[in-house]
Design an enzyme around this catalytic site. Structure first.
Site, short mmCIF file in Angstrom:
data_model
loop_
_atom_site.label_atom_id
_atom_site.label_comp_id
_atom_site.label_asym_id
_atom_site.label_seq_id
_atom_site.Cartn_x
_atom_site.Cartn_y
_atom_site.Cartn_z
N THR A 41 -5.10 -7.36 10.52
CA THR A 41 -5.46 -6.14 9.77
C THR A 41 -5.10 -4.89 10.55
O THR A 41 -4.56 -3.93 9.99
CB THR A 41 -6.98 -6.14 9.47
OG1 THR A 41 -7.31 -7.35 8.78
CG2 THR A 41 -7.38 -4.94 8.63
N LYS A 45 0.83 -1.21 0.00
CA LYS A 45 0.00 0.00 0.00
C LYS A 45 0.86 1.27 0.00
O LYS A 45 2.07 1.22 0.25
CB LYS A 45 -0.94 -0.04 1.21
CG LYS A 45 -1.94 -1.20 1.17
CD LYS A 45 -2.98 -1.09 2.28
CE LYS A 45 -3.96 -2.25 2.26
NZ LYS A 45 -5.08 -2.06 3.21
N ARG A 61 -1.19 -14.37 4.73
CA ARG A 61 -1.91 -13.74 5.84
C ARG A 61 -1.12 -13.87 7.14
O ARG A 61 -1.12 -12.94 7.96
CB ARG A 61 -3.33 -14.31 5.95
CG ARG A 61 -4.17 -13.92 4.72
CD ARG A 61 -5.58 -14.46 4.76
NE ARG A 61 -6.41 -13.75 5.74
CZ ARG A 61 -6.95 -12.56 5.54
NH1 ARG A 61 -6.73 -11.89 4.42
NH2 ARG A 61 -7.70 -12.00 6.47
N PHE A 95 -15.87 2.77 6.60
CA PHE A 95 -14.49 3.16 6.30
C PHE A 95 -14.18 3.20 4.80
O PHE A 95 -13.05 3.45 4.41
CB PHE A 95 -13.50 2.22 7.02
CG PHE A 95 -13.67 0.75 6.70
CD1 PHE A 95 -13.15 0.20 5.54
CD2 PHE A 95 -14.34 -0.09 7.58
CE1 PHE A 95 -13.29 -1.14 5.24
CE2 PHE A 95 -14.50 -1.44 7.29
CZ PHE A 95 -13.96 -1.97 6.12
N ARG A 101 2.84 -6.21 9.19
CA ARG A 101 2.07 -5.08 9.73
C ARG A 101 2.61 -4.62 11.08
O ARG A 101 2.64 -3.42 11.36
CB ARG A 101 0.59 -5.43 9.79
CG ARG A 101 -0.06 -5.36 8.39
CD ARG A 101 -1.39 -6.00 8.39
NE ARG A 101 -2.14 -5.77 7.15
CZ ARG A 101 -3.12 -6.57 6.73
NH1 ARG A 101 -3.45 -7.64 7.44
NH2 ARG A 101 -3.76 -6.32 5.61
N ASN A 146 -2.06 0.24 6.63
CA ASN A 146 -1.61 -1.04 7.22
C ASN A 146 -0.67 -1.81 6.29
O ASN A 146 -0.60 -3.04 6.36
CB ASN A 146 -2.80 -1.87 7.71
CG ASN A 146 -3.67 -2.38 6.59
OD1 ASN A 146 -3.55 -1.94 5.45
ND2 ASN A 146 -4.55 -3.31 6.91
N GLU A 185 -9.30 -11.30 -7.40
CA GLU A 185 -8.37 -10.18 -7.23
C GLU A 185 -7.19 -10.28 -8.18
O GLU A 185 -6.71 -9.27 -8.71
CB GLU A 185 -7.90 -10.11 -5.78
CG GLU A 185 -9.03 -9.68 -4.84
CD GLU A 185 -8.60 -9.59 -3.39
OE1 GLU A 185 -9.43 -9.17 -2.55
OE2 GLU A 185 -7.44 -9.95 -3.06
N HIS A 235 -2.07 -5.52 1.60
CA HIS A 235 -3.34 -6.23 1.45
C HIS A 235 -3.03 -7.64 0.99
O HIS A 235 -2.08 -7.84 0.22
CB HIS A 235 -4.24 -5.55 0.40
CG HIS A 235 -5.39 -6.42 -0.03
ND1 HIS A 235 -6.55 -6.48 0.70
CD2 HIS A 235 -5.52 -7.30 -1.04
CE1 HIS A 235 -7.37 -7.38 0.11
NE2 HIS A 235 -6.75 -7.88 -0.94
N TYR A 275 -12.24 -2.74 -4.04
CA TYR A 275 -12.80 -2.89 -2.69
C TYR A 275 -14.33 -2.83 -2.69
O TYR A 275 -14.93 -2.50 -1.67
CB TYR A 275 -12.24 -1.79 -1.79
CG TYR A 275 -10.83 -2.07 -1.28
CD1 TYR A 275 -10.55 -3.19 -0.51
CD2 TYR A 275 -9.79 -1.19 -1.55
CE1 TYR A 275 -9.27 -3.44 -0.03
CE2 TYR A 275 -8.50 -1.42 -1.06
CZ TYR A 275 -8.26 -2.56 -0.30
OH TYR A 275 -7.00 -2.81 0.19
P1 CMP Z 1 -7.39 -4.75 3.49
O1 CMP Z 1 -6.92 -6.13 3.74
O2 CMP Z 1 -6.74 -4.02 2.36
O3 CMP Z 1 -8.97 -4.79 3.22
C1 CMP Z 1 -9.79 -3.68 3.50
C2 CMP Z 1 -9.11 -2.60 4.25
O4 CMP Z 1 -9.95 -1.69 4.90
C3 CMP Z 1 -8.27 -3.20 5.36
O5 CMP Z 1 -7.17 -3.88 4.81
C4 CMP Z 1 -7.96 -1.96 6.20
O6 CMP Z 1 -6.82 -1.28 5.74
C5 CMP Z 1 -9.18 -1.06 5.94
N1 CMP Z 1 -10.02 -0.86 7.12
C6 CMP Z 1 -10.25 0.31 7.74
N2 CMP Z 1 -11.06 0.16 8.79
C7 CMP Z 1 -11.35 -1.16 8.86
C8 CMP Z 1 -12.16 -1.97 9.73
N3 CMP Z 1 -12.82 -1.44 10.77
N4 CMP Z 1 -12.20 -3.31 9.51
C9 CMP Z 1 -11.56 -3.87 8.47
N5 CMP Z 1 -10.79 -3.16 7.59
C10 CMP Z 1 -10.68 -1.82 7.79
#
Ligand code: CMP
Length: 141
Positions: free
Chosen positions: A92, A10, A86, A58, A103, A113, A127, A116, A50
């Site tokens: 996350t 990211k 993962r 969010f 992370r 973060n 994806e 992804h 997304y």
């Molecule tokens: P990612 O795995 O890229 O998938 C969705 C993204 O939304 C996640 O990582 C986070 O960076 C972002 N995000 C922000 N707030 C939240 C939340 N409350 N729960 C999950 N993902 C979140």
């Protein structure tokens, strides 16, 4: 089984100049990079990627963040690649990420973060296809 998963470095991690360190985590973790591209996502591309989160509170912040600078998109291949990636990424929310994960080491917040990774076989297929044509994924022994 040997799987493929879609990974994105990211904008926060690209800005921190840790692309190579993150690639090293993938490689040391038993994953091979079989496709890769650096790109600036358009708003439409980020929203489409997304789309499953479109109704989440969010969503707007997530899209704004993902288009705030270039990302590096890659396909990772290896034994249990989806779960392995993962594990390497950690939770996350970096505050909950285990020590030694990408992370925990490189991410600042749940939005910024660092990486992804696809969350299952169906999303991995979708994806990967979102970013790469079949012939752009290079088979590796
Ligand atoms: P990612 O795995 O890229 O998938 C969705 C993204 O939304 C996640 O990582 C986070 O960076 C972002 N995000 C922000 N707030 C939240 C939340 N409350 N729960 C999950 N993902 C979140």
């Amino acid at each position: 089984a040997v799987e493929r998963t879609l990974s994105i470095i990211k904008p926060d991690a690209v800005a921190k100049n840790v692309i190579g360190e993150i690639y090293s985590r993938f490689e040391k973790g038993g994953l091979r990079i079989v496709a890769a591209r650096m790109m600036q996502l358009s708003r439409e591309q980020a929203e489409g990627f997304y789309a499953v989160h479109r109704e989440r509170p969010f969503f707007k912040d997530l899209v704004d963040f993902m288009i705030s600078g270039p990302v590096v998109v890659q396909v990772l291949e290896g034994e249990n690649a989806i779960a392995r990636n993962r594990e390497l990424m950690g939770a996350t929310n970096p505050k909950e990420a285990a020590a030694g994960t990408i992370r925990a080491d490189f991410a600042d917040s749940i939005d910024a973060n660092a990486v992804h990774g696809s969350d299952g076989p169906d999303t991995a297929r979708e994806e990967i296809a979102y970013f790469f044509k079949p012939e752009e994924v290079c088979a590796r022994g």
